[in-house]
Design a protein around this motif. Structure first.
Motif, PDB file in Angstrom:
ATOM      1  N   SER A 145      -7.187   0.642  -6.726  1.00  0.00           N
ATOM      2  CA  SER A 145      -6.625   1.893  -6.329  1.00  0.00           C
ATOM      3  C   SER A 145      -7.665   3.005  -6.536  1.00  0.00           C
ATOM      4  CB  SER A 145      -5.319   2.129  -7.308  1.00  0.00           C
ATOM      5  OG  SER A 145      -4.324   1.179  -6.940  1.00  0.00           O
ATOM      6  N   SER A 152      -3.196   7.569  -2.759  1.00  0.00           N
ATOM      7  CA  SER A 152      -2.937   6.309  -2.242  1.00  0.00           C
ATOM      8  C   SER A 152      -3.602   5.283  -3.225  1.00  0.00           C
ATOM      9  CB  SER A 152      -3.847   6.189  -0.872  1.00  0.00           C
ATOM     10  OG  SER A 152      -3.598   6.927  -0.123  1.00  0.00           O
ATOM     11  N   PRO A 168      -7.820   1.568  -0.727  1.00  0.00           N
ATOM     12  CA  PRO A 168      -7.319   2.531   0.248  1.00  0.00           C
ATOM     13  C   PRO A 168      -8.395   3.498   0.791  1.00  0.00           C
ATOM     14  CG  PRO A 168      -6.256   2.441  -1.958  1.00  0.00           C
ATOM     15  CD  PRO A 168      -7.346   1.766  -1.949  1.00  0.00           C
ATOM     16  N   LYS A 180       0.820   4.989   0.412  1.00  0.00           N
ATOM     17  CA  LYS A 180       0.058   6.156   1.025  1.00  0.00           C
ATOM     18  C   LYS A 180       1.046   7.397   0.738  1.00  0.00           C
ATOM     19  CE  LYS A 180      -1.980   8.185   4.928  1.00  0.00           C
ATOM     20  NZ  LYS A 180      -3.240   8.474   4.217  1.00  0.00           N
ATOM     21  N   TRP A 211      -6.469   1.256   4.931  1.00  0.00           N
ATOM     22  CA  TRP A 211      -7.279   0.593   3.598  1.00  0.00           C
ATOM     23  C   TRP A 211      -8.550  -0.061   4.568  1.00  0.00           C
ATOM     24  CZ3 TRP A 211      -2.259  -1.132   4.308  1.00  0.00           C
ATOM     25  CH2 TRP A 211      -2.159  -2.637   4.913  1.00  0.00           C
ATOM     26  N   HIS A 237       1.086  -1.156  -0.007  1.00  0.00           N
ATOM     27  CA  HIS A 237      -0.268   0.092  -0.213  1.00  0.00           C
ATOM     28  C   HIS A 237       1.061   1.139   0.015  1.00  0.00           C
ATOM     29  CE1 HIS A 237      -2.338   3.458   2.116  1.00  0.00           C
ATOM     30  NE2 HIS A 237      -3.269   2.820   1.090  1.00  0.00           N
TER      31      HIS A 237
END
Length: 396
Positions: A318, A383, A344, A84, A354, A82
């Motif tokens: 995403s 994100s 996310p 961010k 998330w 992930h």
């Protein structure tokens, strides 16, 4: 093109010690001389990106086995990382499409090891204002008029590409790599509404081809050797490069019982040997629920078939449709959940990076206190889910 090399390591101690404690050189050779066929079976069982890092750090032959991993036969079963994104200080827009790249920072988090993360800053000596065009094979794609830049999300390595000699009225809105950057056959494609620009890895120029498309592409994915794209309103198309770039609409039939969501752009997801489309139905009754459809090319004519369950698969979406989507089989192996969609979170009130939504369950709470950006494009880095370039066998 110029490549800037940065050596990076995940901020944790090595977790693979199979060669550390032994004093016998013969035992060392036994580990190092394992055949690639066996090592590939082991790689296919790794449950996290951290496991892959430990594997590649064991010895040279094990690292080489990762580079020769036959992804056409095996598949990675660990989840993506992930990413961010955030800003180091207040941002100032240049128009409505470009953002100050040097202000960006991002944090990579492994869903399997949430206690560890890697923080990255955008390259400081990059062109000031850049537009986010997408992410492919572990590289973020940015543009600023004629300037193009690729940034490795894991190492921070940047690749400065040749200047794009395009007319001033040509607005590039998305980009995609056709293969890992280390592959000699790889190329980068940039799309405007009237042209497609191709850069072959290792060359110092771009080739422009006319491309007739009535709508902007929302998302482009590679599936079974073909480029599939979706535009508004939910039209599936194929993009061919040979003998010359062309766009063709795929005649797909919708079932009478299928309700397509309004106001939101769908996602395309490659899931094993299936091409899926994920749609969000947002109304007062459903309170925001996902629908998943499978592309059935065996039917005549081809059609979208609604899936009631994802079975033993999990999907990763995403926020920006030009950012990649992923699928993962048997997510329980790493602590995840099957039949779930991972998205996310952009809620400022939530500590969770998330959310995991079971297919058919509501995305929003009844109070709608959580806010999720489900629009198609934002032109800035947000994100997203990503697999680092190392996963694709890219040599550092």
């Amino acid at each position: 093109y110029d490549r800037e090399v940065v050596v990076a390591e995940w901020p944790s101690k090595k977790i693979c010690h199979c060669l550390v404690s032994t004093s016998a050189s013969s035992e060392h050779r036994v580990w190092a001389d394992l055949p690639d066929s066996l090592l590939h079976l082991i790689i296919a069982l790794l449950s996290s990106f951290h496991d892959l890092l430990a594997f590649t750090g064991t010895c040279h032959s094990w690292r080489a086995a990762v580079f020769s991993f036959p992804s056409s036969i095996y598949a990675f079963v660990f989840p993506p990382l992930h990413l961010k994104a955030g800003l180091r200080k207040a941002n100032r827009d240049y128009g409505t499409w470009y953002y100050l790249l040097s202000n960006y920072k991002w944090r990579l988090c492994d869903p399997v090891r949430t206690d560890l993360s890697l923080r990255r800053l955008a390259p400081r000596n990059a062109p000031n204002y850049m537009r986010y065009l997408g992410c492919s094979y572990g590289h973020l794609i940015f543009s600023c008029l004629e300037h193009l830049l690729l940034v490795d999300v894991y190492t921070g390595t940047k690749v400065k590409l040749p200047k794009l000699q395009a007319n001033s009225g040509c607005a590039i809105y998305c980009g995609i790599l056709m293969a890992p950057l280390s592959s000699s056959s790889s190329c980068l494609l940039l799309f405007s509404k009237s042209s497609v620009f191709q850069w072959q890895v290792g060359t110092n120029s771009w080739t422009e081809y006319p491309l007739v498309s009535e709508q902007f592409f929302i998302q482009i994915v590679l599936f079974k050797g073909q480029m599939f794209a979706i535009d508004f309103p939910h039209t599936l198309k194929t993009i061919s490069l040979a003998p010359h770039p062309s766009v063709q609409e795929v005649d797909v039939v919708w079932g009478e019982d299928i309700v397509v969501g309004l106001n939101y752009d769908p996602w395309l997801v490659v899931c094993g040997d299936m091409l899926l489309m994920v749609d969000l139905v947002d109304d007062l009754i459903s309170n925001g629920t996902f629908q998943v459809f499978c592309f059935d090319s065996s039917a005549e004519p081809t059609k979208w078939t609604k899936m009631e369950k994802l079975e033993n698969w999990a999907l990763f979406l995403s926020l920006d449709r030009m950012s990649p989507t992923f699928s993962c089989m048997n997510p329980e192996r790493w602590g995840g959940k099957s039949n779930c969609i991972y998205l996310p979170s952009v809620s400022k009130d939530s500590d969770e990076p998330w959310i995991a939504v079971e297919l058919g369950q509501a995305v929003y709470s009844t109070s709608r206190s959580n806010s999720y950006i489900l629009g198609g494009r934002s032109n800035q880095l947000e994100s997203l889910w990503v697999l680092p370039s190392l996963v694709y066998g890219v040599r550092q």
